[in-house]
Design a protein around this motif. Structure first.
Motif, PDB file in Angstrom:
ATOM      1  N   GLY A 234       0.795  -1.167   0.034  1.00  0.00           N
ATOM      2  CA  GLY A 234       0.014  -0.080   0.002  1.00  0.00           C
ATOM      3  C   GLY A 234       0.792   1.177   0.069  1.00  0.00           C
ATOM      4  N   GLY A 235       0.367   2.382   0.676  1.00  0.00           N
ATOM      5  CA  GLY A 235       1.294   3.562   0.770  1.00  0.00           C
ATOM      6  C   GLY A 235       0.097   4.635   1.021  1.00  0.00           C
ATOM      7  N   ARG A 236       0.779   5.810   1.176  1.00  0.00           N
ATOM      8  CA  ARG A 236       0.276   7.086   1.770  1.00  0.00           C
ATOM      9  C   ARG A 236       0.404   8.202   0.825  1.00  0.00           C
ATOM     10  NH1 ARG A 236      -1.457   5.682   6.632  1.00  0.00           N
ATOM     11  NH2 ARG A 236      -2.013   7.962   7.254  1.00  0.00           N
ATOM     12  N   ILE A 237      -0.351   9.151   1.028  1.00  0.00           N
ATOM     13  CA  ILE A 237      -0.271  10.439   0.215  1.00  0.00           C
ATOM     14  C   ILE A 237      -0.452  11.509   1.213  1.00  0.00           C
ATOM     15  CG2 ILE A 237      -2.285  10.387  -0.659  1.00  0.00           C
ATOM     16  CD1 ILE A 237      -1.306  11.788  -3.101  1.00  0.00           C
ATOM     17  N   SER A 238       0.315  12.613   1.007  1.00  0.00           N
ATOM     18  CA  SER A 238       0.097  14.015   1.949  1.00  0.00           C
ATOM     19  C   SER A 238       0.252  14.966   0.985  1.00  0.00           C
ATOM     20  CB  SER A 238       1.037  13.857   3.012  1.00  0.00           C
ATOM     21  OG  SER A 238       1.091  12.679   3.944  1.00  0.00           O
ATOM     22  N   PHE A 239      -0.515  15.860   1.123  1.00  0.00           N
ATOM     23  CA  PHE A 239      -0.552  17.267   0.302  1.00  0.00           C
ATOM     24  C   PHE A 239      -0.811  18.279   1.291  1.00  0.00           C
ATOM     25  CE2 PHE A 239      -2.672  20.428  -2.475  1.00  0.00           C
ATOM     26  CZ  PHE A 239      -1.444  20.782  -3.107  1.00  0.00           C
ATOM     27  N   ASN A 240       0.086  19.549   1.253  1.00  0.00           N
ATOM     28  CA  ASN A 240      -0.542  20.520   2.183  1.00  0.00           C
ATOM     29  C   ASN A 240      -0.082  21.862   1.338  1.00  0.00           C
ATOM     30  OD1 ASN A 240      -1.220  19.299   4.757  1.00  0.00           O
ATOM     31  ND2 ASN A 240       0.962  19.260   4.874  1.00  0.00           N
ATOM     32  N   THR A 241      -1.158  22.707   1.228  1.00  0.00           N
ATOM     33  CA  THR A 241      -0.554  24.114   0.460  1.00  0.00           C
ATOM     34  C   THR A 241      -0.986  25.286   1.679  1.00  0.00           C
ATOM     35  OG1 THR A 241      -1.132  25.449  -1.390  1.00  0.00           O
ATOM     36  CG2 THR A 241      -2.852  24.252  -0.553  1.00  0.00           C
ATOM     37  N   LYS A 242      -0.336  26.453   1.571  1.00  0.00           N
ATOM     38  CA  LYS A 242      -0.576  27.393   2.426  1.00  0.00           C
ATOM     39  C   LYS A 242      -0.119  28.645   1.886  1.00  0.00           C
ATOM     40  CE  LYS A 242       1.149  29.567   6.876  1.00  0.00           C
ATOM     41  NZ  LYS A 242       1.973  29.456   8.082  1.00  0.00           N
ATOM     42  N   SER A 243      -0.925  29.941   1.750  1.00  0.00           N
ATOM     43  CA  SER A 243      -0.478  31.186   1.347  1.00  0.00           C
ATOM     44  C   SER A 243      -0.866  32.241   2.218  1.00  0.00           C
ATOM     45  CB  SER A 243      -1.422  31.229  -0.229  1.00  0.00           C
ATOM     46  OG  SER A 243      -2.690  31.249   0.049  1.00  0.00           O
TER      47      SER A 243
ATOM     48  N   SER B 107       2.698  41.917   0.113  1.00  0.00           N
ATOM     49  CA  SER B 107       3.713  40.881   0.335  1.00  0.00           C
ATOM     50  C   SER B 107       2.791  39.512  -0.201  1.00  0.00           C
ATOM     51  CB  SER B 107       4.375  40.640   1.553  1.00  0.00           C
ATOM     52  OG  SER B 107       3.587  40.249   2.697  1.00  0.00           O
ATOM     53  N   ASP B 108       3.369  38.578  -0.852  1.00  0.00           N
ATOM     54  CA  ASP B 108       2.539  37.271  -0.884  1.00  0.00           C
ATOM     55  C   ASP B 108       3.496  35.979  -0.898  1.00  0.00           C
ATOM     56  OD1 ASP B 108      -0.215  37.786  -2.199  1.00  0.00           O
ATOM     57  OD2 ASP B 108       1.113  39.076  -3.343  1.00  0.00           O
ATOM     58  N   PHE B 109       3.262  35.190   0.514  1.00  0.00           N
ATOM     59  CA  PHE B 109       3.794  33.916   0.444  1.00  0.00           C
ATOM     60  C   PHE B 109       3.063  32.673   0.201  1.00  0.00           C
ATOM     61  CE2 PHE B 109       4.687  30.465   3.551  1.00  0.00           C
ATOM     62  CZ  PHE B 109       5.918  30.193   3.107  1.00  0.00           C
ATOM     63  N   GLU B 110       3.755  31.315  -0.560  1.00  0.00           N
ATOM     64  CA  GLU B 110       3.118  30.539  -1.012  1.00  0.00           C
ATOM     65  C   GLU B 110       4.002  29.432  -0.650  1.00  0.00           C
ATOM     66  OE1 GLU B 110       1.586  27.969  -4.817  1.00  0.00           O
ATOM     67  OE2 GLU B 110       2.177  30.191  -5.152  1.00  0.00           O
ATOM     68  N   ASN B 111       3.482  28.247  -0.002  1.00  0.00           N
ATOM     69  CA  ASN B 111       4.156  27.000   0.502  1.00  0.00           C
ATOM     70  C   ASN B 111       3.178  25.647  -0.139  1.00  0.00           C
ATOM     71  OD1 ASN B 111       4.100  24.518   2.918  1.00  0.00           O
ATOM     72  ND2 ASN B 111       6.244  25.281   2.211  1.00  0.00           N
ATOM     73  N   ASP B 112       3.787  24.998  -0.887  1.00  0.00           N
ATOM     74  CA  ASP B 112       3.117  23.658  -1.368  1.00  0.00           C
ATOM     75  C   ASP B 112       3.981  22.454  -0.910  1.00  0.00           C
ATOM     76  OD1 ASP B 112       1.034  24.997  -2.517  1.00  0.00           O
ATOM     77  OD2 ASP B 112       2.425  25.655  -4.265  1.00  0.00           O
ATOM     78  N   PHE B 113       3.441  21.466  -0.570  1.00  0.00           N
ATOM     79  CA  PHE B 113       4.090  20.334  -0.167  1.00  0.00           C
ATOM     80  C   PHE B 113       3.417  18.839  -0.491  1.00  0.00           C
ATOM     81  CE2 PHE B 113       4.877  16.629   2.994  1.00  0.00           C
ATOM     82  CZ  PHE B 113       6.170  16.519   2.976  1.00  0.00           C
ATOM     83  N   LEU B 114       4.164  18.174  -1.159  1.00  0.00           N
ATOM     84  CA  LEU B 114       3.698  16.869  -1.394  1.00  0.00           C
ATOM     85  C   LEU B 114       4.670  15.749  -1.136  1.00  0.00           C
ATOM     86  CD1 LEU B 114       1.604  15.138  -3.236  1.00  0.00           C
ATOM     87  CD2 LEU B 114       3.041  15.326  -5.177  1.00  0.00           C
TER      88      LEU B 114
ATOM     89  N   ASP C 228       8.539  26.868  -2.142  1.00  0.00           N
ATOM     90  CA  ASP C 228       8.102  28.072  -1.366  1.00  0.00           C
ATOM     91  C   ASP C 228       8.533  29.363  -2.427  1.00  0.00           C
ATOM     92  OD1 ASP C 228       7.743  27.291   1.606  1.00  0.00           O
ATOM     93  OD2 ASP C 228       9.613  26.096   1.101  1.00  0.00           O
ATOM     94  N   SER C 229       7.556  30.243  -2.145  1.00  0.00           N
ATOM     95  CA  SER C 229       7.892  31.599  -2.694  1.00  0.00           C
ATOM     96  C   SER C 229       7.207  32.656  -2.040  1.00  0.00           C
ATOM     97  CB  SER C 229       7.195  31.523  -4.285  1.00  0.00           C
ATOM     98  OG  SER C 229       5.692  31.575  -4.007  1.00  0.00           O
TER      99      SER C 229
END
Length: 228
Positions: free
Chosen positions: A30-39, A53-60, A87-88
């Motif tokens: 099997g397996g797992r998946i995680s996804f987060n995004t923040k701005s 100002s603008d900040f963005e974070n994406d994680f997979l 990250d930007s």
């Protein structure tokens, strides 16, 4: 996306009827998946000045796994985890851009783990997991601060509470939120024509995290498993 996963998990539990028992020697894939995004967006204005100002974070994270039951309640397994993070940051004063930076990282981690199963009902198990993750990858920055690519080595250990629910005789779904953790990350960047110095940084952190960002969901298939 987290709400969709939670709703899918609850729907699955409500409409499935299989009664399952885990057998010694059973294999699990099997397996797992995680996804987060923040701005974050910040806007500040006065009579003679404005700041944006603008900040963005994406994680997979993707984590395929395989394991074997040494007893009817103790699983020994291993997996490979791939992680991508972006990250930007962008800021401006009075309409003029003064900072634009971004950072991308890509890691591959080897993941041996052990998991203990405690039966709550015929279908539902409390299954805390002890994970060790070790590996590395690259991290690349672009912008006004640093444009070099770094080599990253990561070492992590964590304990996660988890629930495993058997949908049918062979299929199960699991969900976890929260963790007790210790993380250590080392990043090295070589000197170049712009930066006449080496960069060697080690970060470590530990603690307890029960935020929604720690939520993950997984699906497993059981081989050679006894069902009653």
């Amino acid at each position: 996306m987290k709400r969709f996963f939670i709703l899918s998990l609850l729907t699955t539990i409500l409409f499935s009827e299989a009664n399952c028992q885990i057998q010694k020697g059973a294999l699990r894939t099997g397996g797992r998946i995680s996804f987060n995004t923040k701005s974050d967006h910040l806007e500040r204005k006065t009579s003679d000045d404005s700041f944006l100002s603008d900040f963005e974070n994406d994680f997979l994270a993707l984590n395929p796994q395989i394991g074997v039951f040494l007893t009817t309640s103790f699983l020994l397994g291993a997996g490979i985890e791939y992680e991508y993070q972006y990250d930007s940051f962008r800021s401006s004063n009075n309409g003029s851009l003064n900072n634009l930076t971004s950072e991308k990282s890509s890691l591959i981690l080897f993941n041996p783990y052990v998991q203990k199963f405690y039966a709550l009902t015929d279908n539902l198990f409390f299954s805390p997991t002890l994970n060790l993750l070790i590996g590395g990858g690259t991290r690349k920055s672009s912008g006004s601060i640093d444009n070099r690519e770094g080599r990253v080595f990561a070492y992590r250990i964590n304990v996660t509470p988890e629930l495993t629910y058997f949908i049918s005789e062979k299929w199960a779904v699991s969900a976890s939120i929260g963790r007790i953790f210790y993380n250590q990350t080392n990043e090295k960047r070589d000197r170049d024509d712009t930066y006449n110095s080496d960069y060697d940084n080690t970060d470590s952190e530990y603690g307890i995290d029960f935020s929604l960002n720690s939520f993950s969901v997984g699906f497993q298939y059981y081989l050679k498993n006894k069902v009653e």
